[in-house]
Scaffold this motif. Structure first.
Motif, PDB file in Angstrom:
ATOM      1  N   SER A 185       0.845  -1.429   0.091  1.00  0.00           N
ATOM      2  CA  SER A 185       0.118   0.151  -0.043  1.00  0.00           C
ATOM      3  C   SER A 185       0.866   1.270  -0.024  1.00  0.00           C
ATOM      4  O   SER A 185       0.458   2.489  -0.500  1.00  0.00           O
ATOM      5  N   GLU A 186       1.987   0.970   0.348  1.00  0.00           N
ATOM      6  CA  GLU A 186       3.167   2.211   0.290  1.00  0.00           C
ATOM      7  C   GLU A 186       3.852   2.530  -0.793  1.00  0.00           C
ATOM      8  O   GLU A 186       4.413   3.501  -1.100  1.00  0.00           O
ATOM      9  N   SER A 187       3.571   1.588  -1.811  1.00  0.00           N
ATOM     10  CA  SER A 187       4.195   1.637  -2.977  1.00  0.00           C
ATOM     11  C   SER A 187       3.538   2.434  -3.866  1.00  0.00           C
ATOM     12  O   SER A 187       2.174   2.617  -3.768  1.00  0.00           O
ATOM     13  N   LYS A 188       3.906   2.781  -5.149  1.00  0.00           N
ATOM     14  CA  LYS A 188       3.188   3.395  -5.967  1.00  0.00           C
ATOM     15  C   LYS A 188       2.106   2.384  -6.903  1.00  0.00           C
ATOM     16  O   LYS A 188       2.421   1.281  -7.528  1.00  0.00           O
ATOM     17  N   LEU A 189       0.673   2.751  -6.890  1.00  0.00           N
ATOM     18  CA  LEU A 189      -0.221   2.108  -7.411  1.00  0.00           C
ATOM     19  C   LEU A 189      -1.420   2.860  -8.198  1.00  0.00           C
ATOM     20  O   LEU A 189      -1.366   3.895  -7.741  1.00  0.00           O
ATOM     21  N   ASP A 190      -1.848   2.242  -9.204  1.00  0.00           N
ATOM     22  CA  ASP A 190      -3.007   3.055  -9.706  1.00  0.00           C
ATOM     23  C   ASP A 190      -4.172   2.785  -9.117  1.00  0.00           C
ATOM     24  O   ASP A 190      -4.253   2.009  -8.043  1.00  0.00           O
ATOM     25  N   ASP A 191      -5.507   3.515  -9.319  1.00  0.00           N
ATOM     26  CA  ASP A 191      -6.586   3.509  -8.666  1.00  0.00           C
ATOM     27  C   ASP A 191      -7.091   2.133  -8.461  1.00  0.00           C
ATOM     28  O   ASP A 191      -7.579   1.760  -7.332  1.00  0.00           O
ATOM     29  N   ASP A 192      -7.060   1.292  -9.493  1.00  0.00           N
ATOM     30  CA  ASP A 192      -7.672   0.016  -9.606  1.00  0.00           C
ATOM     31  C   ASP A 192      -6.911  -0.878  -8.750  1.00  0.00           C
ATOM     32  O   ASP A 192      -7.459  -1.743  -7.823  1.00  0.00           O
ATOM     33  N   GLN A 193      -5.628  -0.923  -8.738  1.00  0.00           N
ATOM     34  CA  GLN A 193      -4.815  -1.674  -7.950  1.00  0.00           C
ATOM     35  C   GLN A 193      -4.676  -1.411  -6.398  1.00  0.00           C
ATOM     36  O   GLN A 193      -4.907  -2.207  -5.340  1.00  0.00           O
ATOM     37  N   LYS A 194      -4.929  -0.083  -5.969  1.00  0.00           N
ATOM     38  CA  LYS A 194      -5.091   0.438  -4.706  1.00  0.00           C
ATOM     39  C   LYS A 194      -6.633  -0.194  -4.186  1.00  0.00           C
ATOM     40  O   LYS A 194      -6.699  -0.541  -2.901  1.00  0.00           O
ATOM     41  N   GLU A 195      -7.596   0.035  -4.924  1.00  0.00           N
ATOM     42  CA  GLU A 195      -8.952  -0.587  -4.585  1.00  0.00           C
ATOM     43  C   GLU A 195      -9.041  -2.034  -4.327  1.00  0.00           C
ATOM     44  O   GLU A 195      -9.529  -2.440  -3.172  1.00  0.00           O
ATOM     45  N   MET A 196      -8.376  -2.721  -5.342  1.00  0.00           N
ATOM     46  CA  MET A 196      -8.088  -4.249  -4.925  1.00  0.00           C
ATOM     47  C   MET A 196      -7.303  -4.499  -3.711  1.00  0.00           C
ATOM     48  O   MET A 196      -7.493  -5.478  -2.783  1.00  0.00           O
ATOM     49  N   LEU A 197      -6.300  -3.809  -3.376  1.00  0.00           N
ATOM     50  CA  LEU A 197      -5.502  -3.948  -2.212  1.00  0.00           C
ATOM     51  C   LEU A 197      -6.196  -3.823  -0.897  1.00  0.00           C
ATOM     52  O   LEU A 197      -5.919  -4.198  -0.078  1.00  0.00           O
ATOM     53  N   ASP A 198      -6.976  -2.600  -1.012  1.00  0.00           N
ATOM     54  CA  ASP A 198      -7.814  -2.263   0.189  1.00  0.00           C
ATOM     55  C   ASP A 198      -8.542  -3.382   0.441  1.00  0.00           C
ATOM     56  O   ASP A 198      -8.748  -3.488   1.452  1.00  0.00           O
ATOM     57  N   LEU A 199      -9.265  -4.059  -0.661  1.00  0.00           N
ATOM     58  CA  LEU A 199     -10.262  -5.188  -0.312  1.00  0.00           C
ATOM     59  C   LEU A 199      -9.564  -6.185   0.345  1.00  0.00           C
ATOM     60  O   LEU A 199     -10.140  -7.132   1.036  1.00  0.00           O
ATOM     61  N   LEU A 200      -8.298  -6.476  -0.297  1.00  0.00           N
ATOM     62  CA  LEU A 200      -7.550  -7.722   0.276  1.00  0.00           C
ATOM     63  C   LEU A 200      -7.175  -7.478   1.781  1.00  0.00           C
ATOM     64  O   LEU A 200      -7.177  -8.484   2.554  1.00  0.00           O
ATOM     65  N   GLN A 201      -7.005  -6.171   2.125  1.00  0.00           N
ATOM     66  CA  GLN A 201      -6.670  -5.963   3.432  1.00  0.00           C
ATOM     67  C   GLN A 201      -7.718  -6.087   4.387  1.00  0.00           C
ATOM     68  O   GLN A 201      -7.713  -6.824   5.246  1.00  0.00           O
ATOM     69  N   VAL A 202      -8.975  -5.532   3.804  1.00  0.00           N
ATOM     70  CA  VAL A 202     -10.230  -5.826   4.692  1.00  0.00           C
ATOM     71  C   VAL A 202     -10.685  -7.479   4.858  1.00  0.00           C
ATOM     72  O   VAL A 202     -10.872  -7.772   5.935  1.00  0.00           O
ATOM     73  N   SER A 203     -10.325  -8.156   3.793  1.00  0.00           N
ATOM     74  CA  SER A 203     -10.655  -9.439   3.773  1.00  0.00           C
ATOM     75  C   SER A 203      -9.820 -10.177   4.605  1.00  0.00           C
ATOM     76  O   SER A 203     -10.187 -11.195   5.483  1.00  0.00           O
ATOM     77  N   SER A 204      -8.441  -9.800   4.718  1.00  0.00           N
ATOM     78  CA  SER A 204      -7.359 -10.401   5.622  1.00  0.00           C
ATOM     79  C   SER A 204      -7.582 -10.171   6.926  1.00  0.00           C
ATOM     80  O   SER A 204      -7.579 -11.031   7.808  1.00  0.00           O
ATOM     81  N   GLU A 205      -8.057  -9.002   7.120  1.00  0.00           N
ATOM     82  CA  GLU A 205      -8.207  -8.603   8.796  1.00  0.00           C
ATOM     83  C   GLU A 205      -9.718  -9.589   9.076  1.00  0.00           C
ATOM     84  O   GLU A 205      -9.553  -9.734  10.322  1.00  0.00           O
ATOM     85  N   SER A 206     -10.507  -9.594   8.501  1.00  0.00           N
ATOM     86  CA  SER A 206     -11.801 -10.281   8.693  1.00  0.00           C
ATOM     87  C   SER A 206     -11.510 -11.498   8.985  1.00  0.00           C
ATOM     88  O   SER A 206     -11.983 -12.111   9.840  1.00  0.00           O
TER      89      SER A 206
END
Length: 480
Positions: A185-206
């Protein structure tokens, strides 16, 4: 139950015929013989319950026959009644009882006495057999219970070990995934990649939350869960718990309210980690099942004795409520109640089960009051030791640290009735002048005719929120 076998032994056939006629009305199997030796064979081969034995017989008299029967383990339980025409002198009766007889019938036989005596012993045999059969059934049932209990304990132990080991093994890679997601999440990402990464983080924490719940349940059931008591700043702990969930409440336009008794001790002896876990679970649950209104975290001191305080913690929501039929089910592990309004919110059903077990481990009990469509209150009460550090006592008693508010004019802008009540409750002892409004527009009306030293304003209000009001106030002040 099979019919009772009754043996008649008499060397005179006419006596046997007479006895058979008297006993014909009884529902039994009657076996007869004129020979004492034949009687022994019959007793060894058949299940004889009662024997009517003549005393005077050639070759072997009745006393000798009964003595042999009573000295053999296969035949010693046979009930023997002597049938005799000999003297009624006591010595003969005593001799018969000594060899093992239970009664006498005297010739000539009285039909009523004979029938009544034999009937009483038939009933006795039937009762004994019924008791014996029930005892055998009970022993068999008891053996089955012991076997089932041992199997259940072995199964439970295997399950608990499996759950604990698997939960630990799964949690390790999940933590690795969450760590890598954070780095990405601290690296350079486009909007789609950032959105997918956010979903991955939420799913992992859940997923990690579910695994932690399973691990807690397995530890509790395995008896490996420990409560660690230490000095705990209870006010700070409550604020930390609510601060973490306040953002989630605001996302649903809910007010998360703290109502803390002023007499609550600052420092109590408690397991802060598990107490926080209880608070977080109950607050999260309240937010999940509330679509509008408020979540109130109420803390009351019910009683104080010496250095202990009886404290009641309550989480009160204005959510969907729980029907009486489902109120017991929600505390069961992995239980999803049939109510669609509840089940549609998802979840494993572990949160409340863990809370209930944690509260019970701490010596309390989790209480629930709920009404469908109105809301729910989860609460628990426990006695806690309390203490104050010297530093805290000095700070609390130092006049320089007390609020200097006397004479101030304060404007409170709050649309929630409970929040208004709590704020006024706090301010009432500080000798300040308070005005209250319920929305941002009313703030300006008050400012036109009053000079306030301080404005306490809610962020979320109808018509104009707190941030918009603050900006407008600054512009208004600069323009004056």
């Amino acid at each position: 139950m099979s019919k009772i076998n009754l043996l008649i032994v008499d060397d005179k056939p006419e006596n046997i015929v007479a006895l058979e006629a008297l006993l014909d009305q009884h529902d039994i199997n009657i076996i007869t013989t004129t020979s004492p030796n034949e009687a022994l064979r019959i007793c060894w081969e058949k299940d004889i319950a009662i024997a009517l034995v003549d005393v005077q017989m050639p070759g072997m008299n009745g006393f000798e026959l009964v003595e042999i029967l009573k000295n053999n383990s296969r035949t010693q339980e046979i009930m023997v009644i002597f049938v005799t025409a000999i003297s009624l002198e006591a010595k003969y009766a005593i001799k018969g009882l000594n060899v093992g007889a239970i009664d006498y019938l005297y010739k000539p036989l009285d039909p009523y006495i004979t029938s009544a005596k034999v009937d009483s012993f038939i009933q006795l045999v039937r009762n004994q057999r019924e008791i014996k059969q029930k005892n055998l059934q009970l022993e068999s049932f008891q053996a089955e219970l012991i076997k089932a209990k041992n199997e259940a304990e072995q199964s439970k132990k295997a399950k608990e070990n499996f759950m604990a080991n698997m939960s630990h093994e799964i949690r390790t890679p999940i933590n690795g995934i969450i760590g890598l997601v954070h780095l990405l999440s601290e690296s350079k990402l486009d909007d789609d990649q950032k959105e997918m990464l956010d979903l991955l983080q939420v799913s992992s924490e859940s997923l990690l939350g579910v695994i932690n719940d399973i691990l807690d349940i397995s530890k509790i059931e395995a008896g490996k869960f420990r409560i660690n008591y230490a000095e705990t700043d209870i006010r700070l702990l409550i604020k930390q718990s609510t601060n973490l969930l306040n953002i989630r409440a605001k996302e649903k336009n809910l007010d998360l309210i703290l109502d803390i008794d002023e007499s609550l001790p600052n420092i109590i002896i408690a397991d802060s980690l598990r107490l926080n876990q209880i608070f977080m679970n109950l607050l999260s649950n309240a937010i999940k099942f509330t679509t509008e209104g408020t979540i109130t975290f109420k803390v009351e001191v019910l009683d104080k004795k010496s250095n202990t305080a009886q404290i009641k913690f309550s989480i009160i929501d204005t959510g969907i409520g729980i029907s009486p039929a489902n109120q017991d089910k929600i505390f069961d592990k992995f239980e999803q109640v049939e109510d669609h309004s509840i089940s549609q919110h998802g979840g494993t059903g572990l949160g409340l089960s863990i809370v209930k077990k944690l509260v019970e481990l701490k010596g309390g009990s989790l209480e629930l009051e709920s009404k469908e469509g109105v809301g729910s209150t989860f609460s628990f009460t426990k006695w806690y030791e309390f203490a104050k550090t010297k530093k805290m006592e000095k700070e609390e008693n130092d006049p320089e640290n007390l609020p200097v508010l006397k004479g101030l004019k304060i404007l409170v802008a709050e649309d929630n009735l409970i929040n208004k009540f709590l704020i006024l409750k706090i301010l009432e002892n500080w000798e300040v002048e308070v005005k209250v409004v319920t929305n941002g527009l009313e703030v300006f009306e008050m400012l036109k005719d009053n000079d306030f030293h301080l404005i306490l304003m809610d962020t979320y209000m109808p018509g104009m929120n707190g941030l918009e009001v603050t900006k407008k106030i600054r512009l208004w002040l600069y323009s004056r």
